[in-house]
Design an enzyme around this catalytic site. Structure first.
Site, PDB file in Angstrom:
ATOM      1  N   ILE A   1      57.666  30.717  12.806  1.00 10.16           N
ATOM      2  CA  ILE A   1      56.675  29.778  12.304  1.00 10.16           C
ATOM      3  C   ILE A   1      57.295  28.395  12.244  1.00 10.16           C
ATOM      4  O   ILE A   1      58.410  28.218  11.734  1.00 10.16           O
ATOM      5  CB  ILE A   1      56.159  30.199  10.915  1.00 10.16           C
ATOM      6  CG1 ILE A   1      55.562  31.603  10.987  1.00 10.16           C
ATOM      7  CG2 ILE A   1      55.095  29.219  10.419  1.00 10.16           C
ATOM      8  CD1 ILE A   1      55.087  32.141   9.658  1.00 10.16           C
TER       9      ILE A   1
ATOM     10  N   GLY B   1      59.930  35.884  11.185  1.00  6.94           N
ATOM     11  CA  GLY B   1      59.803  37.277  10.791  1.00  6.94           C
ATOM     12  C   GLY B   1      59.967  38.182  11.985  1.00  6.94           C
ATOM     13  O   GLY B   1      60.416  37.768  13.056  1.00  6.94           O
TER      14      GLY B   1
ATOM     15  N   ASP C   1      49.429  45.714   5.365  1.00  4.88           N
ATOM     16  CA  ASP C   1      50.761  45.172   5.073  1.00  4.88           C
ATOM     17  C   ASP C   1      50.686  44.268   3.846  1.00  4.88           C
ATOM     18  O   ASP C   1      51.095  43.105   3.888  1.00  4.88           O
ATOM     19  CB  ASP C   1      51.322  44.423   6.277  1.00  4.88           C
ATOM     20  CG  ASP C   1      52.826  44.151   6.140  1.00  4.88           C
ATOM     21  OD1 ASP C   1      53.482  44.836   5.318  1.00  4.88           O
ATOM     22  OD2 ASP C   1      53.345  43.271   6.840  1.00  4.88           O
TER      23      ASP C   1
ATOM     24  N   LYS D   1      52.484  29.241  14.653  1.00  6.44           N
ATOM     25  CA  LYS D   1      53.131  30.541  14.807  1.00  6.44           C
ATOM     26  C   LYS D   1      53.311  30.813  16.297  1.00  6.44           C
ATOM     27  O   LYS D   1      52.332  30.791  17.066  1.00  6.44           O
ATOM     28  CB  LYS D   1      52.271  31.632  14.166  1.00  6.44           C
ATOM     29  CG  LYS D   1      52.975  32.961  13.979  1.00  6.44           C
ATOM     30  CD  LYS D   1      52.122  33.900  13.121  1.00  6.44           C
ATOM     31  CE  LYS D   1      52.828  35.208  12.850  1.00  6.44           C
ATOM     32  NZ  LYS D   1      52.013  36.114  11.993  1.00  6.44           N
TER      33      LYS D   1
ATOM     34  N   PHE E   1      57.738  39.481  13.844  1.00  2.00           N
ATOM     35  CA  PHE E   1      56.797  39.328  14.942  1.00  2.00           C
ATOM     36  C   PHE E   1      56.599  37.891  15.382  1.00  2.00           C
ATOM     37  O   PHE E   1      55.606  37.564  16.010  1.00  2.00           O
ATOM     38  CB  PHE E   1      55.447  39.946  14.541  1.00  2.00           C
ATOM     39  CG  PHE E   1      55.546  41.395  14.170  1.00  2.00           C
ATOM     40  CD1 PHE E   1      55.815  42.352  15.127  1.00  2.00           C
ATOM     41  CD2 PHE E   1      55.402  41.795  12.861  1.00  2.00           C
ATOM     42  CE1 PHE E   1      55.916  43.689  14.788  1.00  2.00           C
ATOM     43  CE2 PHE E   1      55.502  43.128  12.508  1.00  2.00           C
ATOM     44  CZ  PHE E   1      55.762  44.077  13.480  1.00  2.00           C
ATOM     45  N   GLY E   2      57.536  37.001  15.093  1.00  2.00           N
ATOM     46  CA  GLY E   2      57.391  35.645  15.587  1.00  2.00           C
ATOM     47  C   GLY E   2      58.053  34.630  14.686  1.00  2.00           C
ATOM     48  O   GLY E   2      58.602  34.954  13.637  1.00  2.00           O
TER      49      GLY E   2
END
Length: 344
Positions: free
Chosen positions: A31, A26, A136, A46, A28-29
């Site tokens: 997985i 995604g 979110d 993650k 932000f990182g």
């Protein structure tokens, strides 16, 4: 630890866990699938680069610790920030509601949506009770357990969460304006679009939009044409302002409009009546769906049962194993869960 990407990364270690392969990513990182060196248990890892533009993993880990382990939250096994990456190792869960929505041909029946409402509100009540707003809320951030028959939803991804009140003193953060939109525009409240500080009511409004998305198959402000992201957000905001809750919920039981009206009328710092909201949906479910073998089954469970039944009992001369989604449901003479034209 090895770099995040070198085509398909080699196996490497994070603490006492072996990282195997990337399976999701995604903004932000990334997985990864991993396993414990000692128990062989599958885990989710993650990873976030140390030079990430908006680092969030260390903060997310602190939020998980503040929330404390409980049913409906993933167990956290390990966190460490090394020279090149931060790593968070957590319980491996099942598919997200976003995935299951696609699996069910982008339509949930009203029965399933009413069941989901109860689970979603329970998760949110716990998070809010620990002093945080999620900010979110979207289908990707709710996962079922490892088994497809698991009834419990798990809420994840607290990188954008914010403490709205001290859990001991209950002193609420002050109302502010001029904030940037935080979260996913499709499910954001009107206040979030207008730059208001978000509170518990905004999470609840996002739940309401998500329920409408599930039962209708889409929301009116999807697929709007725009040249820039900011222009798209502005057009989404304008359409949300244009449509009343009654217009938005037309053709559905009145409980959906009642829910949104309640949430939008909540004062900024007010504590929502979660039990009342859950009771609204549960009473409708009990009224419409008498208890039988399927009264507590989600759509994806029914479809999976159909699939396995077809495998065991293939029709003569039939190729493949057709899977039918649950039938459209009728409420006061109106079909409230009609499949979009591209559903097959």
């Amino acid at each position: 630890m090895e770099p995040l990407h070198e085509n398909e990364p080699r196996e490497f270690l994070v603490g006492d866990f072996k990282v195997l392969t990337s399976f999701d990513g995604g903004t932000f990182g990334e997985i990864y699938l991993g396993e414990s060196l000692y128990t062989g248990e599958c885990v989710a890892v993650k990873l976030e680069k140390a030079n990430a533009q908006y680092p969030q993993l260390a903060y997310e880990y602190r939020v998980y610790r503040a929330l404390k382990a409980t049913l409906g939250l993933p167990r956290i096994y390990y966190f460490n920030a090394e020279d090149d990456h931060a790593a968070l190792v957590m319980e491996m869960l099942g598919p997200s509601l976003a995935y299951l929505f696609e699996y069910c041909h982008r339509c949930f029946t009203l029965r399933t949506v009413l069941m989901l409402a109860d689970e979603l509100l329970l998760r949110l009540e716990y998070v809010h009770g620990r002093g945080f707003v999620h900010r979110d809320i979207k289908p990707d951030n709710f996962l079922i357990g490892r088994e497809v028959s698991c009834k419990r939803l798990h809420i994840i991804d607290f990188g954008l969460a914010k403490k709205y009140a001290d859990p001991i003193t209950q002193v609420h953060i002050p109302y502010r304006e001029g904030r940037h939109l935080t979260g996913t525009a499709r499910f954001a409240s009107i206040g979030a679009h207008e730059g208001y500080e978000q509170s518990r009511r905004d999470d609840l409004i996002s739940i309401g939009y998500m329920l409408l998305y599930f039962v209708k198959g889409s929301l009116p402000w999807q697929n709007l044409e725009a040249n820039t992201k900011q222009q798209k957000y502005r057009r989404i905001h304008e359409m949300k302002l244009k449509l009343s809750n009654e217009q938005l919920c037309r053709g559905l039981p009145s409980v959906f409009a009642m829910y949104l009206n309640y949430c939008y009328e909540l004062p900024f710092a007010a504590k929502p009546d979660y039990k009342r909201l859950r009771r609204m949906f549960s009473q409708l479910r009990c009224k419409l769906y008498p208890k039988d073998g399927r009264s507590r089954m989600f759509d994806w469970e029914i479809i999976t049962l159909q699939y396995h039944h077809n495998q065991r009992n293939p029709g003569k001369g039939r190729r493949g194993l057709p899977i039918k989604r649950p039938a459209d449901e009728v409420y006061n003479g109106d079909v409230v869960n009609r499949a979009p034209r591209n559903c097959r």
